[in-house]
Design an enzyme around this catalytic site. Structure first.
Site, PDB file in Angstrom:
ATOM      1  N   ASP A 359     -17.392  50.032 -12.458  1.00  0.00           N
ATOM      2  CA  ASP A 359     -18.229  50.629 -11.432  1.00  0.00           C
ATOM      3  C   ASP A 359     -17.602  51.933 -10.947  1.00  0.00           C
ATOM      4  OD1 ASP A 359     -20.395  50.412  -9.349  1.00  0.00           O
ATOM      5  OD2 ASP A 359     -18.645  50.339  -8.025  1.00  0.00           O
ATOM      6  N   GLU A 393     -19.253  53.492 -15.840  1.00  0.00           N
ATOM      7  CA  GLU A 393     -20.308  54.154 -15.083  1.00  0.00           C
ATOM      8  C   GLU A 393     -19.710  55.516 -14.743  1.00  0.00           C
ATOM      9  OE1 GLU A 393     -23.271  53.183 -11.364  1.00  0.00           O
ATOM     10  OE2 GLU A 393     -21.132  52.832 -11.071  1.00  0.00           O
TER      11      GLU A 393
END
Length: 700
Positions: A359, A393
């Protein structure tokens, strides 16, 4: 987990003995005689281990770790073992203006805790400062927070029988990722035992595995399963942190997904999925923690060594907030980098996971002088992580944080450029032909560097963050009112359309148009080079009622709606997956650049105008809404790839006549007529509006 020891009671405290112990491994490590504790803090003056009764309610004793090697405090406590509840307290300066926030009145979670028991009870006592003081976070709280804190639990060898488990090791071109939430996927599934719904065991149940197998899924990518907490502002609204991007324990499985409270249940899930040939990828949040900014609670890292764990502003009192969550971990610090690396290895070695999706991965590469490669180098050289899938990401919310295409091999990346261009093309936006063409090829203009493969692109049309596929064609605007933030949260740029009416409708014309667009988008996803990622529930038309930020919707809004499953869409998705497996040219390791192949001199890719010719430069820059592609094995493929070729047409505009390339073709798929069988076709074909067509040569 069975705890092979008598209950820990006050009368046993006098029998405890402290010895120097070792400075490794970090955390609480049991042996035949007791438990070794090793805790990092560069700036503390004293570290204490606090032992609790088995119910976690009563603190029985505090034992200071007197030994210190470098910045690791350690000691061995005999007379305790697996199952012991504990916490930490750290003494040191409380000087927020200098980056230090030590407060021994606050019980702290061990960053290396393997199991965390109990729920966080929101209280002002959790704050290191006196809430309401005119001095703000410069004030000092004397309230003890132990009553409000979950407790760490010493974990030993559970003797789990892996039964010869081996990782599936699915190759990139063969991978189909299914992004799912452990609870949301199973909470309303009618065929799963109600007692197992919402748990790791429910995800690994026979009905769910059968569903995944029927879709051809090779990897489930799970939203965060590390121990996390519900934000105070959500709890006060009667909501929860559903997605789980609020981590507090990087080694402990989240207790709310356990059926019996045993962490071995996670292992059982992995073992069952592996036996079905399905990999497990974890969405991990190493960029920030649940402690928030300077006015947040003191739960672990802040109290142990705020100045080491977090990236602080030059004046030290405030936090750099490149993650948009109040704080950012400082992976340029060796101890913090070690924590992350130890966590990654632990989940691979102890739980047999097959990969990680990082993330806000750009935040992991930030240091005092901008972006650096410390984290990336550490991961890339690690022998334990060498075989697992690594997905970034590739952005954060800080300055210069959009870094798509800049992560080195073997990292793959979420491709939001693909997402937006595919959405815009099927919405009918002007001048999208170049965008859709790049998307179909796995975005080589972004990823074809440093010898990265075409599978570097993780292609997605939808994900947990944003509209579901059904909502993408049913809502023009986001509808996040249920989140309690005045509909200000969530992305505004969704490239969505309602096709005439906002939200649900019984209008057969609009419903048919929505179905066509959903099928066209799915066909684009499965027929593009790169690795497709399917959002759980999209295959059955699951809706979030227009909520494009369901992070707090731990209810029927956020859960997959199995009751109203679109069986036709499910059948179509299964067919797409089967076709991708059947025609290997649709999923290749090497990029396609229209180069001649050494085997036959034919280009590996030819673009095709529906009028029966190669597109001109003018076509590429005009508002053309249809494009075809003849796809063959890449010119860079070393092995003999045979003569397989397919012709795919993508028509985002009105119905039109298409002149097919020379040769004998069968229509394999028409997304506008999903139930139509395969059949030979003539030299022309009438492509319906909003349709994807796939043609192949008759099999010999």
């Amino acid at each position: 987990m069975t705890e092979p020891r008598p209950a820990f009671t006050p009368d046993r405290v006098s029998h405890l003995e402290l010895k120097p112990g070792r400075f490794w491994p970090m955390g609480a490590t049991p042996d035949a005689h007791g438990v070794n504790f090793a805790v990092f803090s560069a700036n503390a003056t004293k570290i204490e281990v606090c032992l609790f009764t088995d119910d976690g309610r009563t603190e029985l004793t505090r034992i200071a770790l007197h030994e210190r090697d470098g910045d690791v405090w350690h000691g061995h406590i005999s007379g305790i073992g697996p199952g012991t509840r504990y916490g930490l307290r750290a003494h040191g300066p409380y000087e927020p203006e200098n980056g230090h926030r030590f407060n021994p009145n606050k019980l702290l979670i061990d960053p290396y805790a393997r199991r965390i028991d109990g729920k966080l009870r929101w209280s002002k006592a959790l704050n290191g400062y006196h809430v309401g003081s005119p001095m703000g976070d410069l004030s000092f709280s004397t309230r003890d927070s132990a009553f409000a804190m979950p407790k760490c639990v010493v974990v030993g060898d559970d003797g789990f029988d892996w039964k010869g488990d081996r990782p599936p090791n699915i190759a990139g071109p063969d991978t189909l990722i299914y992004e799912a939430h452990v609870k949301g996927l199973t909470a309303m599934h009618p065929q799963i035992d109600p007692s197992k719904r919402g748990t790791f065991l429910g995800l690994a149940s026979d009905p769910m595995i059968a569903h995944l197998k029927s879709l051809g899924v090779t990897a489930v990518e799970l939203l965060p399963v590390h121990s996390f907490v519900d934000d105070r502002f959500l709890v006060e609204r009667g909501l929860r942190n559903y997605w789980g991007y609020n981590t507090i324990g990087f080694f402990a499985p989240e207790a709310r997904y356990l059926d019996r409270g045993e962490i071995s249940e996670f292992k059982e899930m992995v073992r069952r999925l592996h036996a079905a040939g399905i990999e497990v990828i974890l969405d991990v949040v190493y960029n920030h923690t649940a402690e928030g900014d300077g006015f947040g609670p003191t739960l672990s890292f802040r109290g142990l060594d705020n100045a080491s764990y977090y990236r602080l502003a030059p004046e030290k009192r405030h936090y750099i907030n490149d993650c948009g969550t109040g704080n950012a971990l400082d992976l340029s610090h060796p101890a913090v980098l070690r924590l992350v690396m130890d966590s990654l290895r632990y989940w691979v070695e102890e739980f047999h996971v097959d990969g990680f999706r990082f993330d806000l991965a750009a935040a992991l590469t930030r240091g005092p002088h901008g972006f650096d490669s410390g984290f990336l180098d550490a991961v890339r050289q690690d022998p334990v992580l060498a075989r697992v899938k690594l997905i970034a990401e590739p952005w954060d919310v800080g300055p210069g944080g959009y870094r798509l295409g800049q992560f080195p091999h073997p990292f793959r990346e979420w491709n939001d450029r693909y997402r937006d261009d595919v959405r815009a093309f099927w919405r009918g936006d002007d001048h999208m032909l170049p965008g859709i063409a790049k998307a179909l090829l796995g975005s080589p203009e972004i990823f074809d560097n440093g010898r990265r493969p075409a599978t570097a692109s993780i292609n997605l049309v939808t994900s947990h963050d944003g509209f579901t596929l059904a909502d993408l064609v049913s809502y023009r605007e986001k509808h996040n009112e249920a989140n309690g933030e005045g509909n200000r949260d969530g992305h505004a740029a969704n490239f969505s359309d309602n096709l005439g009416i906002e939200g649900p409708t019984s209008d057969p014309v609009i419903r048919a148009a929505r179905g066509r667009r959903q099928r066209a988008a799915l066909a684009t996803l499965f027929f593009s080079q790169g690795i497709p990622m399917l959002l759980a529930g999209d295959e059955i038309g699951s809706s979030q009622r227009g909520n494009n930020n369901a992070y707090a919707q731990d209810n029927e809004t956020g859960w997959v709606d199995w009751k109203h499953a679109d069986e036709g869409l499910l059948s179509f998705t299964r067919r797409l997956s089967a076709l991708r497996q059947r025609y290997k040219v649709l999923s290749q390791r090497n990029f396609l650049h229209s180069r001649p192949r050494p085997t036959d001199g034919l280009p590996d890719l030819e673009w095709w105008h529906p009028e029966g010719r190669a597109p001109t430069d003018a076509d590429w820059h005009n508002h053309v809404q249809a494009i075809g592609a003849i796809v063959r094995a890449s010119a860079e493929t070393i092995r003999d790839s045979g003569d397989e070729e397919v012709f795919a047409l993508f028509n985002a505009g009105p119905a039109r006549e298409v002149i097919l390339p020379p040769g004998t073709w069968i229509r394999v798929l028409d997304s506008a007529n999903p139930d139509a069988p395969e059949k030979p076709v003539a030299e022309t074909y009438k492509a319906a509006e909003q349709a994807v067509l796939l043609f192949a040569h008759p099999e010999t």
